[in-house]
Design an enzyme around this catalytic site. Sequence first.
Site, short mmCIF file in Angstrom:
data_model
loop_
_atom_site.label_atom_id
_atom_site.label_comp_id
_atom_site.label_asym_id
_atom_site.label_seq_id
_atom_site.Cartn_x
_atom_site.Cartn_y
_atom_site.Cartn_z
CB THR A 124 70.90 64.34 26.92
OG1 THR A 124 71.59 65.46 27.46
CG2 THR A 124 71.51 63.17 27.68
CB VAL A 125 66.59 62.39 24.91
CG1 VAL A 125 65.88 61.52 24.20
CG2 VAL A 125 66.76 62.36 26.35
CB ALA A 181 60.93 49.11 11.60
CD GLU A 205 57.02 53.36 27.02
OE1 GLU A 205 56.17 52.51 26.34
OE2 GLU A 205 56.86 53.30 28.29
CB VAL A 240 56.36 58.48 32.42
CG1 VAL A 240 56.00 57.85 33.82
CG2 VAL A 240 54.97 59.49 32.02
N GLY A 254 61.62 56.94 31.82
CA GLY A 254 62.78 56.72 30.77
C GLY A 254 62.88 55.23 30.21
CB ILE A 287 60.38 51.61 33.35
CG1 ILE A 287 61.62 51.46 34.36
CG2 ILE A 287 59.27 50.55 33.60
CD1 ILE A 287 61.21 51.77 35.74
CE LYS A 341 59.71 62.01 34.86
NZ LYS A 341 60.80 61.83 35.68
N GLY A 363 68.73 59.39 31.89
CA GLY A 363 69.83 58.87 31.22
C GLY A 363 69.65 58.91 29.75
#
Lengths: 432, 432
Positions: A13-14, A33, A129, A132, A134, A136, A205, A302
């Site tokens: 998914t990710v 970048a 990042e 933990v 997602g 945020i 987390k 998600g």
Amino acid sequence: MEKTKIAIIGLGTVGTGVAKLLLDHGDRTARHAGRIPWLEKVVVQNLSKPRDVAIPDGVLTDNLNAVLQNPEITVVAQLIGGLEPARTIMLQLLDAGKDIITANKALLAVHGPELFDKARQLGRCIAFEASVAGGIPIITNIGQCLTANQITSLRGILNGTCNFIITQMQEHSTDYEKVVKEAQRLGYAEADPTLDVNGADTAQKLSILSQLAFGVRGNWEDIPCKGIDDLDIADIGYADRLGYRIKLLAMAKLVDNEVEMSVSPTLIKKGSPLAEVQNAFNAIRVLGDAVGPVFYHGQGAGQMPTASAVVADIIDTVVGRSQITFNNLELWSENNRPRSMADAGPSINRYYLRMQVIDQPGVMAEITGILGNNGVSIASIIQHKSENQNTNATVPLVIMSHNTTQTAITNSVMQFEQSENIETKAVVLKVL
Amino acid sequence: MEKTKIAIIGLGTVGTGVAKLLLDHGDRTARHAGRIPWLEKVVVQNLSKPRDVAIPDGVLTDNLNAVLQNPEITVVAQLIGGLEPARTIMLQLLDAGKDIITANKALLAVHGPELFDKARQLGRCIAFEASVAGGIPIITNIGQCLTANQITSLRGILNGTCNFIITQMQEHSTDYEKVVKEAQRLGYAEADPTLDVNGADTAQKLSILSQLAFGVRGNWEDIPCKGIDDLDIADIGYADRLGYRIKLLAMAKLVDNEVEMSVSPTLIKKGSPLAEVQNAFNAIRVLGDAVGPVFYHGQGAGQMPTASAVVADIIDTVVGRSQITFNNLELWSENNRPRSMADAGPSINRYYLRMQVIDQPGVMAEITGILGNNGVSIASIIQHKSENQNTNATVPLVIMSHNTTQTAITNSVMQFEQSENIETKAVVLKVL
């Protein structure tokens, strides 16, 4: 414009979300970048599996060596979950000179010290990042934006599955089992949701955040942890009547240079920002000694929110910010003045207690007596009248305590268990 | 451990906070910077003024040249407010080869293009986390953490003074003038609060955020801006009855590659996070196309929250992250694909209208007729019955519209002004 060649390991998914952002929005990532983060290879187990994203010819491979042995690929998003083979692949990538981005919190919670030490030895960096909360950006916020502060307290709703389940129980007065089934049907809970609902995911987390904010040394499995898998709809109802919502709350607090940590269903006053976090959202409240409270709220999981975090890390790594941050944070390093996890016993909290008691004179005196002898002072009591004329009928008794130690509560509950007038083991929940 | 020599220009509220953090918590800043951010000079106008912080001997000076001509000082926190001499000092500092941290939003909103171009030409950088929303690290979050996204909408409560005043009007049903006096007494409002209450401060902050999130070219004074200085307690009351709170809201929204921007008192549904922001707190909701909504809440002003942001920037500059970010953001640069501010006329919103009308048959038909002719469709109407038997008695009429254009509302209001049945100019507020 120059290119930095990137690889993705794992197209779940990710990984799929990350590939979409890199392929469909190359102009955007290049602009931020100052060079093109170029997707050179995507490593998968099964080449013939249908995919949600169109990977250009020659990019998809089932051979990890296509990444390891290509020195032009310098940045790798390692997006395989679980401990193995993720750990071995991370070590191989570091040995091959890659900087790594990962979303794998279990891996960091368990093998963080080994992986970070190895990266430091080899002059490489690991950005995490997405591990933990997602979408945020809490890792960058604690590790970079709030560095002028000593963080003194962290409170977070870090598992969207649990928060979805609790919100649905609350809203529809439906019990745990039914809501879990519905959550599974809607894709908010895994077929086996154990690691979400038993609090393990939240504890992992919290252990990463606490390492970052406090330099806590310790095993995530040592964090006092209670999940929502035995949460009773009755307690959501009583909490509501008392003006509270129940949330699965991760807490870490600096006390006398040790850190009190816990994961547990906790009563939070309605109207306060954490109490109002709905469904699959995550939220974190950070307290810093200069900045005061800062509150963050967003999608904790998600495909695209998590991919947003991974791609931000990819950009940070391509431009060189990740390396600077990684070198200065000294995470899981002896240089980072490690702090210990505090014993839970002396930790001070308010508590909610519910038990089923025989409805007869003297019972209340017995219970309040036990609490008093243990030094627990009572803020309020709700006792239902029995509708049953039977002398042995039982009624629920709900008690809210003032601030007290966990030891005092534990001792009281052990004494309750000796009483013939108290039918059930007391439900004990923290109150914020 | 090596030192990086730092100077502070201006020892007002924020400068004092920054000096405290650097002097009292040098171990902390050194740990996060990997070297010691060493406070070498503090430049003030008046050497003999009593100070809230003990500055070591030899550090305090009233001679800017002590900084400009000392090549060992490479990082300067420029903490003087207003446009001049702040602008001239910034240019001198850049010419002298310093990297700069500033909290001065008016300076950036007005002279951002000049200062940023000059810094780029000279290979220097300007960090400005503290210029918007104090302790909320919104600049780093938009400029670094959410770079995988196209931001599509920003909504913020960016002025603590206004939010304090509105919250107090709401809570105590006290009118604007009284609350401002109280806010001044408590230190939440300046002796002359004009730039806060007329929305100028919020518009300047919005122009910085919009440059960052959307690359908006434009003058902050062109942002449609309405303050709270004529906010009527009556409208707070009607909003409350309708289920809303009024907040001074800054909004920027990407529409057809232009950016709709505005600052205005806005009705926000109770229970939504922005509606529940109390007193001097700030909050910002960012919508990204990958991450979805992310909400930030914290102290938008005050000595230590703002100093927290300045010192985070000092650390970022000492370690080299600020330089990387500054070079890649290309703020106020033609390379940053500038977008235009959209005309306000066609922008779509819901609206709240209140006017004082003659209480007689036919008036409602006239008003709804005008709205209908302008294509404004009505969501609800509250009309009070008159308690006065006088045929010319007037009553308040409150109308909530469905989505409509600003032009349609403006035209309707102009036609209301022609009517003999409508006594007052209509109050017009946006509804979120």
